[in-house]
Design an enzyme around this catalytic site. Structure first.
Site, PDB file in Angstrom:
ATOM      1  N   HIS A 306       0.855  -1.184   0.000  1.00 37.15           N
ATOM      2  CA  HIS A 306       0.000   0.000   0.000  1.00 37.15           C
ATOM      3  C   HIS A 306       0.887   1.228   0.000  1.00 37.15           C
ATOM      4  O   HIS A 306       1.920   1.249   0.647  1.00 37.15           O
ATOM      5  CB  HIS A 306      -0.913   0.011   1.236  1.00 37.15           C
ATOM      6  CG  HIS A 306      -2.065   0.935   1.079  1.00 37.15           C
ATOM      7  ND1 HIS A 306      -1.984   2.279   1.351  1.00 37.15           N
ATOM      8  CD2 HIS A 306      -3.322   0.700   0.651  1.00 37.15           C
ATOM      9  CE1 HIS A 306      -3.151   2.832   1.086  1.00 37.15           C
ATOM     10  NE2 HIS A 306      -3.982   1.912   0.671  1.00 37.15           N
ATOM     11  N   ASP A 363      -7.957  -5.409  -0.117  1.00 40.46           N
ATOM     12  CA  ASP A 363      -8.422  -6.138  -1.291  1.00 40.46           C
ATOM     13  C   ASP A 363      -8.086  -7.616  -1.248  1.00 40.46           C
ATOM     14  O   ASP A 363      -8.691  -8.414  -1.950  1.00 40.46           O
ATOM     15  CB  ASP A 363      -7.798  -5.531  -2.557  1.00 40.46           C
ATOM     16  CG  ASP A 363      -8.337  -4.150  -2.805  1.00 40.46           C
ATOM     17  OD1 ASP A 363      -9.543  -3.965  -2.660  1.00 40.46           O
ATOM     18  OD2 ASP A 363      -7.542  -3.254  -3.132  1.00 40.46           O
TER      19      ASP A 363
HETATM   20  N1  ACO Z   1       4.200  -7.493  -5.020  1.00 36.05           N
HETATM   21  C1  ACO Z   1       5.551  -7.546  -5.214  1.00 36.05           C
HETATM   22  N2  ACO Z   1       6.385  -6.493  -5.091  1.00 36.05           N
HETATM   23  C2  ACO Z   1       5.807  -5.320  -4.772  1.00 36.05           C
HETATM   24  C3  ACO Z   1       4.428  -5.174  -4.540  1.00 36.05           C
HETATM   25  C4  ACO Z   1       3.615  -6.326  -4.671  1.00 36.05           C
HETATM   26  N3  ACO Z   1       2.286  -6.275  -4.477  1.00 36.05           N
HETATM   27  N4  ACO Z   1       4.147  -3.890  -4.226  1.00 36.05           N
HETATM   28  C5  ACO Z   1       5.333  -3.234  -4.251  1.00 36.05           C
HETATM   29  N5  ACO Z   1       6.338  -4.107  -4.589  1.00 36.05           N
HETATM   30  C6  ACO Z   1       7.766  -3.794  -4.647  1.00 36.05           C
HETATM   31  C7  ACO Z   1       8.131  -3.038  -5.894  1.00 36.05           C
HETATM   32  O1  ACO Z   1       8.456  -3.923  -6.962  1.00 36.05           O
HETATM   33  C8  ACO Z   1       9.301  -2.223  -5.410  1.00 36.05           C
HETATM   34  O2  ACO Z   1      10.408  -3.095  -5.333  1.00 36.05           O
HETATM   35  P1  ACO Z   1      11.925  -2.525  -5.587  1.00 36.05           P
HETATM   36  O3  ACO Z   1      12.198  -1.634  -4.418  1.00 36.05           O
HETATM   37  O4  ACO Z   1      12.748  -3.750  -5.659  1.00 36.05           O
HETATM   38  O5  ACO Z   1      11.866  -1.780  -6.889  1.00 36.05           O
HETATM   39  C9  ACO Z   1       8.908  -1.860  -3.978  1.00 36.05           C
HETATM   40  O6  ACO Z   1       8.034  -2.927  -3.553  1.00 36.05           O
HETATM   41  C10 ACO Z   1       8.178  -0.531  -3.856  1.00 36.05           C
HETATM   42  O7  ACO Z   1       7.101  -0.551  -4.781  1.00 36.05           O
HETATM   43  P2  ACO Z   1       6.352   0.734  -5.308  1.00 36.05           P
HETATM   44  O8  ACO Z   1       5.617   0.395  -6.560  1.00 36.05           O
HETATM   45  O9  ACO Z   1       7.322   1.884  -5.346  1.00 36.05           O
HETATM   46  O10 ACO Z   1       5.360   1.013  -4.119  1.00 36.05           O
HETATM   47  P3  ACO Z   1       4.133   1.978  -4.171  1.00 36.05           P
HETATM   48  O11 ACO Z   1       3.916   2.477  -2.794  1.00 36.05           O
HETATM   49  O12 ACO Z   1       4.266   2.994  -5.252  1.00 36.05           O
HETATM   50  O13 ACO Z   1       2.931   1.022  -4.637  1.00 36.05           O
HETATM   51  C11 ACO Z   1       0.992  -0.273  -4.668  1.00 36.05           C
HETATM   52  C12 ACO Z   1       1.810   0.744  -3.879  1.00 36.05           C
HETATM   53  C13 ACO Z   1       0.589   0.297  -6.054  1.00 36.05           C
HETATM   54  C14 ACO Z   1      -0.309  -0.534  -3.905  1.00 36.05           C
HETATM   55  C15 ACO Z   1       1.819  -1.563  -4.838  1.00 36.05           C
HETATM   56  O14 ACO Z   1       2.183  -2.086  -3.586  1.00 36.05           O
HETATM   57  C16 ACO Z   1       1.093  -2.624  -5.657  1.00 36.05           C
HETATM   58  O15 ACO Z   1       1.164  -2.612  -6.889  1.00 36.05           O
HETATM   59  N6  ACO Z   1       0.348  -3.569  -4.988  1.00 36.05           N
HETATM   60  C17 ACO Z   1      -0.401  -4.562  -5.707  1.00 36.05           C
HETATM   61  C18 ACO Z   1      -1.721  -3.964  -6.179  1.00 36.05           C
HETATM   62  C19 ACO Z   1      -2.686  -3.746  -5.026  1.00 36.05           C
HETATM   63  O16 ACO Z   1      -2.912  -4.641  -4.203  1.00 36.05           O
HETATM   64  N7  ACO Z   1      -3.318  -2.562  -5.018  1.00 36.05           N
HETATM   65  C20 ACO Z   1      -4.325  -2.220  -4.002  1.00 36.05           C
HETATM   66  C21 ACO Z   1      -3.888  -1.051  -3.203  1.00 36.05           C
HETATM   67  S1  ACO Z   1      -5.029  -0.784  -1.889  1.00 36.05           S
HETATM   68  C22 ACO Z   1      -6.359  -0.059  -2.580  1.00 36.05           C
HETATM   69  O17 ACO Z   1      -6.346   0.549  -3.619  1.00 36.05           O
HETATM   70  C23 ACO Z   1      -7.635  -0.222  -1.826  1.00 36.05           C
END
Ligand code: ACO
Length: 429
Positions: A306, A363
């Site tokens: 998140h 979710d």
């Molecule tokens: N699975 C695997 N790796 C992940 C995930 C994940 N779900 N989420 C983040 N990471 C990793 C990224 O690859 C990145 O790795 P790195 O440092 O090696 O490059 C690191 O964690 C940081 O990721 P960001 O994308 O910069 O984190 P951000 O805070 O921007 O993203 C987000 C948040 C979009 C929710 C992300 O965690 C994600 O895509 N999750 C999966 C989708 C999801 O469940 N969305 C629902 C959000 S809650 C809602 O809307 C109600």
């Protein structure tokens, strides 16, 4: 004592005022930055940018705190219900019995679509995505209620009630349409959740199959948990559209569009699709997690992570309990749930996820509950939209009530070509 921040650019120092929120959050007010220095800030994804001051929802992502109007989400999930929470989110206070009754009645009275809206509705292809239908029908509703365009504040409560009531009606009728079930009208004598479930699943509209109290409660809790979430992508979109003084319907329809994406509200659908894919490949989640960690195939563990919550999502703890209750009540053994549990247990102890502070979000479990209830996967995000509608309405209201409010218009750092002369078509190399 007022606080300030000093900023030095190319040897010139300026002082910027600091804004402190009611929970001690500190923001640097940069409204004069460009006029004083010629510089702007750059913050892709807005992770460090406050776009507004708001009195609706407070989140402390480090400590896993979520409060609507000062009330803790766990207390609301346990003691309140969706319509009462909606009133709280929109109007700022918990209603007394008379106000709640009037609010609930107004929603029930406006839940039916305008008779002429049925034509639009039935013209969509049978397999149209329910989020596309929802967005289009919310826009269409404003064509049936042109008085919304005047944005008279006296009409606001009616428009808000219509949006809350009709979002559930549109969702259920769209499901009926996709299943070839006959059109039915909402029943204002039923509670909001009971009426929604009846419209979804009653074969002829007359038969009222009352769902178990656990199912009604779980759906109610899902809606309460989704009612608002501060300046997320869809709410920021609603506020941005509202800032141009567009109507409540236009702003809410824009919120639906923003919510649809898999990195936002579409994640609950994406979780189920991920679990289904893992199951169809005969995997128990182990191979999938390796691919996620290797970053091969650009896969993410959907329902984890998140932008704001970096220790845990308080909504996930609440919804996990509801998930267990519903599955126990419905006696559902579900191989996808087994995979989900394995993914959750493994990821919570795996350094890849722990070091990046990736925990299950709301979710991860809401999709499993909805699947158990019989809600089709492509409708999951629509249910999120039903839950989020009061938050969008409250944020719209806040924008409208801010008489000093400006149109939202961010700037950019241009990185394209510098000035060049036009080249005639026959001279281009
Ligand atoms: N699975 C695997 N790796 C992940 C995930 C994940 N779900 N989420 C983040 N990471 C990793 C990224 O690859 C990145 O790795 P790195 O440092 O090696 O490059 C690191 O964690 C940081 O990721 P960001 O994308 O910069 O984190 P951000 O805070 O921007 O993203 C987000 C948040 C979009 C929710 C992300 O965690 C994600 O895509 N999750 C999966 C989708 C999801 O469940 N969305 C629902 C959000 S809650 C809602 O809307 C109600």
């Amino acid at each position: 004592m007022s606080r300030t921040a000093q900023l030095t650019i190319d040897g010139t120092s300026i002082e910027l005022p600091a804004i402190v929120g009611s929970e001690g959050e500190l923001g640097i007010d940069i409204a004069t930055l460009r006029s004083k220095t010629g510089a702007i800030t750059l913050d892709p994804g807005y992770g460090n940018t406050g776009s507004c001051e708001s009195a609706i929802t407070f989140i402390d992502g480090e400590q896993g705190i979520l409060r609507y109007r000062g009330y803790d989400i766990a207390e609301l999930a346990e003691r309140s219900h969706f319509l009462e929470t909606s009133y709280l989110v929109i109007h700022g206070e918990l209603p007394d019995a008379v106000a709640l009754d009037a609010f609930s009645r107004r929603i029930a009275e406006h839940a039916a679509l305008a008779p002429s809206a049925r034509g639009h509705f039935e013209s969509f292809p049978a397999d149209a995505h329910p989020m596309a239908v929802l967005g289009a029908m919310i826009h269409a509703a404003s064509t049936h209620h042109p008085e919304i365009l005047s944005r008279r504040i006296e009409d606001f409560d009616t428009h808000a009630a219509r949006l809350i009531g009709q979002t559930a009606t549109i969702a259920a009728l769209d499901h009926r349409r996709s299943q070839g079930l006959p059109w039915i009208e909402p029943d204002p004598s039923l509670g909001y959740i009971e009426n929604f479930l009846r419209m979804m699943f009653s074969p002829d509209g007359r038969e009222v199959r009352l769902p178990s109290s656990e199912v009604v409660r779980a759906l109610d809790v899902i809606f309460v948990l989704h009612a608002d979430h501060e300046q997320n992508c869809s709410t920021s979109t609603v506020r941005m559209v509202a800032s141009s003084r567009a109507s409540l319907y236009a702003s809410a329809a824009a919120g639906v569009s923003a919510l649809w994406g898999p990195l936002h509200g579409g994640a609950n659908q994406a979780v189920l699709e991920m679990l289904t894919e893992i199951h169809s490949e005969g995997d128990d989640g182990t191979r999938f997690l390796e691919q996620v960690k290797n970053k091969s195939g650009n896969r993410r563990l959907m329902g984890f992570g998140h932008r704001v919550y970096k220790n845990f999502d308080p909504r996930a703890l609440i919804i996990k309990q509801q998930c267990d209750l519903v599955l126990a009540r419905l006696h559902k053994a579900d191989p996808l749930l087994d995979i989900a549990k394995k993914l959750e247990e493994t990821a919570l102890h795996d350094d890849y996820f722990v070091s990046r502070k990736l925990y299950p979000n709301v979710d991860f479990y809401s999709g499993i509950i909805m699947r158990a209830i019989g809600i089709p996967t492509e409708m999951f995000t629509v249910l999120f939209a039903i839950g989020r509608m009061p938050g969008w309405i409250a944020n719209y209201k806040e924008v409208m009530e801010d008489k000093q409010g400006k149109i939202s218009r961010p700037r950019q750092i241009y990185t394209g070509a510098t000035r060049r002369a036009y080249v005639a078509p026959d001279e281009r190399g």
